[in-house]
Structure formats: structure tokens, C-alpha cells
Design a protein around this motif. Structure first.
Motif, short mmCIF file in Angstrom:
data_model
loop_
_atom_site.label_atom_id
_atom_site.label_comp_id
_atom_site.label_asym_id
_atom_site.label_seq_id
_atom_site.Cartn_x
_atom_site.Cartn_y
_atom_site.Cartn_z
N ILE A 105 4.34 -2.80 4.25
CA ILE A 105 5.70 -2.50 3.82
C ILE A 105 6.29 -3.75 3.16
O ILE A 105 6.01 -4.87 3.55
CB ILE A 105 6.56 -2.04 5.02
N SER A 106 7.05 -3.52 2.11
CA SER A 106 7.75 -4.61 1.41
C SER A 106 9.09 -4.07 0.95
O SER A 106 9.47 -2.95 1.29
CB SER A 106 6.92 -5.09 0.21
N SER A 111 9.11 -0.54 -0.55
CA SER A 111 8.93 0.69 0.22
C SER A 111 9.79 0.73 1.49
O SER A 111 9.80 1.75 2.17
CB SER A 111 7.46 0.85 0.62
N HIS A 112 10.51 -0.33 1.80
CA HIS A 112 11.32 -0.35 3.01
C HIS A 112 12.57 0.50 2.81
O HIS A 112 13.25 0.39 1.79
CB HIS A 112 11.72 -1.79 3.35
N PRO A 113 12.90 1.38 3.78
CA PRO A 113 14.05 2.27 3.63
C PRO A 113 15.38 1.55 3.42
O PRO A 113 16.26 2.04 2.73
CB PRO A 113 14.09 3.05 4.95
N PHE A 114 15.54 0.36 3.97
CA PHE A 114 16.79 -0.37 3.80
C PHE A 114 17.01 -0.74 2.33
O PHE A 114 18.12 -0.67 1.82
CB PHE A 114 16.78 -1.63 4.67
N TYR A 115 15.95 -1.14 1.65
CA TYR A 115 16.07 -1.57 0.25
C TYR A 115 16.00 -0.40 -0.72
O TYR A 115 16.59 -0.46 -1.79
CB TYR A 115 14.99 -2.58 -0.09
N ARG A 147 0.82 -1.22 0.00
CA ARG A 147 0.00 0.00 0.00
C ARG A 147 0.86 1.26 0.00
O ARG A 147 0.48 2.27 -0.58
CB ARG A 147 -0.92 0.01 1.22
N ALA A 148 2.03 1.24 0.63
CA ALA A 148 2.86 2.43 0.72
C ALA A 148 3.47 2.79 -0.63
O ALA A 148 3.56 3.97 -0.99
CB ALA A 148 3.97 2.22 1.75
N ALA A 149 3.90 1.80 -1.40
CA ALA A 149 4.57 2.06 -2.68
C ALA A 149 3.64 1.86 -3.87
O ALA A 149 4.03 2.12 -5.01
CB ALA A 149 5.79 1.16 -2.83
#
Length: 86
Positions: free
Chosen positions: A50-51, A54-58, A17-19
Motif C-alpha cells: 500500500i502507498s 492506493s491508501h483510502p485516506f489519500y 501492487r494494489a494500484a
């Protein structure tokens, strides 16, 4: 593999949903909602918050966290302690 002890995996569409990204993969998760995929077939749809899309690490995007505001809110709520060293 021993027969009869493993859950059945099947194609499932996950929607971040975030991205606003969807991807088709295999999973053991079930859902009552469905979506028609690009190949014309209908698959169960599972929304995730989150996936890797959209995860800041990736993604390399960092989020600014208001740590000062959190500390001030904590001190207002619970007060400063004598052992804080201030």
C-alpha cells in the motif's frame, strides 16, 4: 552530520501492487530484484502492498468493513459474556 554513521541512500523504484503504480525515489532500502526505469537505468525494485496511490485516506475511496460479520464470528467462537448487557 557526523561522517560514517548514516546509511547510504540511493535511487530505488517502489511498486505499489494494489494500484499498479511505480515511482522512483531515494531510499536506504536494498533489494536483489531490479527493474529498468523510463530513463534507461536499472534500479533496485521494492514491492509494497500500500502507498499513497492506493491508501483510502489519500484516494478518498472508503472500504466497507463487515463489522457485523466479525462480531457474529467472535460471538460464535467465544460466546456471549454475561457482562455484555444483552
Amino acid at each position: 552530520m557526523r561522517p560514517g554513521i548514516h546509511p547510504e541512500s540511493h535511487p530505488v523504484v517502489f511498486r505499489d501492487r494494489a494500484a499498479d503504480v511505480t515511482f522512483l525515489t531515494r531510499s536506504t532500502a536494498n533489494s536483489t530484484r531490479t527493474v529498468e526505469w523510463e530513463d534507461g537505468n536499472t534500479y533496485p525494485l521494492i514491492d509494497v502492498e500500500i502507498s499513497s496511490a492506493s491508501h483510502p485516506f489519500y484516494t478518498g475511496n472508503t472500504r466497507v468493513v463487515d463489522t457485523a460479520g466479525r462480531v457474529e464470528r467472535f460471538e460464535r467462537r467465544y460466546g456471549r459474556t454475561a457482562s455484555a448487557g444483552r
